[in-house]
Design an enzyme around this catalytic site. Structure first.
Site, PDB file in Angstrom:
ATOM      1  N   CYS A 133       0.803  -1.226   0.000  1.00 45.33           N
ATOM      2  CA  CYS A 133       0.000   0.000   0.000  1.00 45.33           C
ATOM      3  C   CYS A 133       0.840   1.282   0.000  1.00 45.33           C
ATOM      4  O   CYS A 133       0.544   2.238  -0.730  1.00 45.33           O
ATOM      5  CB  CYS A 133      -0.955   0.003   1.191  1.00 45.33           C
ATOM      6  N   HIS A 245      -2.630   6.346   4.806  1.00 46.99           N
ATOM      7  CA  HIS A 245      -1.187   6.435   5.046  1.00 46.99           C
ATOM      8  C   HIS A 245      -0.683   7.792   4.549  1.00 46.99           C
ATOM      9  O   HIS A 245      -1.092   8.263   3.481  1.00 46.99           O
ATOM     10  CB  HIS A 245      -0.434   5.364   4.245  1.00 46.99           C
TER      11      HIS A 245
HETATM   12  P1  NAP Z   1      -7.768  -8.862   7.705  1.00 48.69           P
HETATM   13  O1  NAP Z   1      -8.703  -7.763   7.924  1.00 48.69           O
HETATM   14  O2  NAP Z   1      -7.129  -9.498   8.884  1.00 48.69           O
HETATM   15  O3  NAP Z   1      -8.523  -9.999   6.838  1.00 48.69           O
HETATM   16  C1  NAP Z   1      -7.917 -11.235   6.561  1.00 48.69           C
HETATM   17  C2  NAP Z   1      -8.806 -12.056   5.645  1.00 48.69           C
HETATM   18  O4  NAP Z   1      -8.130 -13.277   5.331  1.00 48.69           O
HETATM   19  C3  NAP Z   1     -10.134 -12.449   6.277  1.00 48.69           C
HETATM   20  O5  NAP Z   1     -11.126 -12.529   5.285  1.00 48.69           O
HETATM   21  C4  NAP Z   1      -9.813 -13.843   6.819  1.00 48.69           C
HETATM   22  O6  NAP Z   1     -10.951 -14.671   6.958  1.00 48.69           O
HETATM   23  C5  NAP Z   1      -8.949 -14.374   5.707  1.00 48.69           C
HETATM   24  N1  NAP Z   1      -8.143 -15.496   6.209  1.00 48.69           N
HETATM   25  C6  NAP Z   1      -7.275 -15.476   7.230  1.00 48.69           C
HETATM   26  N2  NAP Z   1      -6.781 -16.721   7.441  1.00 48.69           N
HETATM   27  C7  NAP Z   1      -7.365 -17.522   6.511  1.00 48.69           C
HETATM   28  C8  NAP Z   1      -7.282 -18.904   6.206  1.00 48.69           C
HETATM   29  N3  NAP Z   1      -6.501 -19.741   6.900  1.00 48.69           N
HETATM   30  N4  NAP Z   1      -8.034 -19.395   5.186  1.00 48.69           N
HETATM   31  C9  NAP Z   1      -8.832 -18.572   4.481  1.00 48.69           C
HETATM   32  N5  NAP Z   1      -8.975 -17.259   4.722  1.00 48.69           N
HETATM   33  C10 NAP Z   1      -8.236 -16.726   5.718  1.00 48.69           C
HETATM   34  O7  NAP Z   1      -6.550  -8.424   6.777  1.00 48.69           O
HETATM   35  P2  NAP Z   1      -6.530  -7.346   5.556  1.00 48.69           P
HETATM   36  O8  NAP Z   1      -6.010  -6.058   6.052  1.00 48.69           O
HETATM   37  O9  NAP Z   1      -7.826  -7.405   4.846  1.00 48.69           O
HETATM   38  O10 NAP Z   1      -5.343  -7.929   4.655  1.00 48.69           O
HETATM   39  C11 NAP Z   1      -5.525  -9.048   3.817  1.00 48.69           C
HETATM   40  C12 NAP Z   1      -4.336  -9.165   2.866  1.00 48.69           C
HETATM   41  O11 NAP Z   1      -4.214  -7.966   2.091  1.00 48.69           O
HETATM   42  C13 NAP Z   1      -2.978  -9.363   3.557  1.00 48.69           C
HETATM   43  O12 NAP Z   1      -2.215 -10.233   2.759  1.00 48.69           O
HETATM   44  C14 NAP Z   1      -2.387  -7.974   3.556  1.00 48.69           C
HETATM   45  O13 NAP Z   1      -0.986  -8.001   3.582  1.00 48.69           O
HETATM   46  C15 NAP Z   1      -2.901  -7.440   2.229  1.00 48.69           C
HETATM   47  N6  NAP Z   1      -2.944  -5.985   2.163  1.00 48.69           N
HETATM   48  C16 NAP Z   1      -3.533  -5.252   3.132  1.00 48.69           C
HETATM   49  C17 NAP Z   1      -3.560  -3.860   3.015  1.00 48.69           C
HETATM   50  C18 NAP Z   1      -4.179  -3.014   4.058  1.00 48.69           C
HETATM   51  O14 NAP Z   1      -3.997  -1.766   3.975  1.00 48.69           O
HETATM   52  N7  NAP Z   1      -4.914  -3.560   5.024  1.00 48.69           N
HETATM   53  C19 NAP Z   1      -3.007  -3.232   1.923  1.00 48.69           C
HETATM   54  C20 NAP Z   1      -2.424  -4.000   0.927  1.00 48.69           C
HETATM   55  C21 NAP Z   1      -2.407  -5.364   1.073  1.00 48.69           C
HETATM   56  P3  NAP Z   1     -11.689 -14.836   8.392  1.00 48.69           P
HETATM   57  O15 NAP Z   1     -12.539 -13.597   8.551  1.00 48.69           O
HETATM   58  O16 NAP Z   1     -12.481 -16.076   8.187  1.00 48.69           O
HETATM   59  O17 NAP Z   1     -10.624 -14.937   9.428  1.00 48.69           O
END
Ligand code: NAP
Length: 340
Positions: A133, A245
């Protein structure tokens, strides 16, 4: 003729990024045929909505991608590593938000305003990576300056919102703030230290060279996206902000760019919003950029300590342009130009 519809799966649909992906697909009127929401066992059976209709969350497994054209992944790096190849094998093109595939030479790392042409390389593995990001918003702002004056060196310091860590971190800042304001102790669970009323000069773990993984991502991804050997150094800091950010970016260029020229270059640059009127205390702030898709740029000054230097302040919504919007923009170009 009716527009072709695409079957879309969102892996990680219940998370902070997944939630925004759903919204982006709706807002941008992406031509969705069938939609599938995938997550962990914890969420199976939960009901989310797409365009006002209920969609039951299913398990992310190797068989989840039959009949899917586009698989948007935001379920963490290890899930992307494990499941992107199966999704690609089933015929879906994966657009991955994690860091799992970003530096793979056979996977394009794309910010549409900067290197949309790289999408063509999706055929190699069936995977397109969405950058980190902080990197996305920085390269959107730097692209027009680089095209004009060729950037030689970038020094960036970030002020990153807790939503960059996902939904648990958003809760942690909210809970800690409430506890402290009520005179109670605040427990740190997601971060190594308290985040409320604090700044943490650590995002992700440390590498042997003393930089954090987040800092190394900014360095390596910037060079890959800009297709340049530009020198980059970064300090990434978590701050108690929910969404958006901010970045202090200092650049040195081959050709001089004065403030007037920088204004001109950034004023109509794709994906940028120039917000710079210091006489009226107008500059980019996370409270304004949150919920928006543009990258806000301002506080433009010449760096008087070097020959061809410029300081800028760059702010964007990390969940939208930093993740969901960028992924959906890629899907739009992919379907219109390559799959259609
Ligand atoms: P988050 O809010 O913690 O959400 C994580 C998601 O992944 C939830 O839907 C969760 O499902 C799922 N998940 C976790 N463990 C799993 C498993 N074992 N099997 C299947 N699904 C699973 O995190 P987020 O911020 O959305 O980030 C998600 C991804 O995007 C990460 O790789 C992160 O690095 C990337 N990212 C995030 C941002 C940001 O600004 N937040 C920016 C760029 C990239 P449950 O609800 O069932 O646990």
């Amino acid at each position: 003729m009716a527009k072709k519809l695409w079957n879309v799966a969102i892996a990680g649909a219940t998370g902070a990024v997944g939630n925004q992906m759903i919204q982006c697909l709706e807002e941008r009127n992406f031509p969705v045929g069938k939609i599938k929401f995938l997550a962990s066992e914890r969420s199976v059976g939960k009901i989310l909505e797409f365009r006002g209709k209920p969609v039951v969350v299913e398990l992310l497994d190797h068989n989840a991608f039959e009949g899917i054209d586009i698989a948007l992944f935001s379920a963490g790096g290890s899930r992307s590593e494990e499941f992107c190849p199966s999704a690609a094998k089933a015929g879906a093109v994966c657009i991955d938000n994690s860091s799992a595939w970003r530096m793979d030479p056979d996977v394009p790392l794309v910010v549409p305003e900067v290197n949309a042409h790289a999408i063509a390389l999706y055929t190699k593995k069936g995977i397109i990576a969405n950058p980190n990001c902080s990197t996305i918003q920085m390269v959107v702002a730097l692209k027009p300056l680089h095209d004009y004056g060729k950037i030689r060196r970038i020094v960036v310091s970030t002020y990153q919102a807790v939503s960059g860590t996902g939904k648990k971190a958003i809760d942690e800042l909210r809970i800690q703030t409430g506890e402290l304001l009520n005179g109670r102790p605040a427990e740190a669970k997601v971060y190594p230290h308290r985040i409320a009323f604090n700044c943490l000069p650590q995002i992700d773990s440390f590498e042997a060279n003393g930089y954090t993984k987040e800092e190394m991502k900014m360095i390596n991804e910037t060079r890959k996206i800009m297709e340049s050997d530009v020198k980059v150094t970064a300090t990434t800091v978590r701050v108690p902000v929910f969404y958006g950010h901010s970045e202090s970016v200092n650049i040195e260029t081959e050709k001089k760019i004065n403030v007037t020229k920088a204004f001109e270059l950034l004023k109509n640059a794709p994906g940028c919003k120039l917000v710079d009127d210091v006489a009226h205390k107008v500059y980019p702030m996370p409270i304004d950029a949150a919920g928006q898709d543009l990258t806000y740029v301002g506080r433009i000054r010449e760096d008087e300590s070097v020959e061809n230097g410029l300081n800028i302040w760059v702010v964007a919504d990390n969940i939208r342009k930093g993740a969901a919007t960028n992924a959906v923009q890629i899907a739009e170009i992919l379907t219109e130009k390559y799959l259609g």
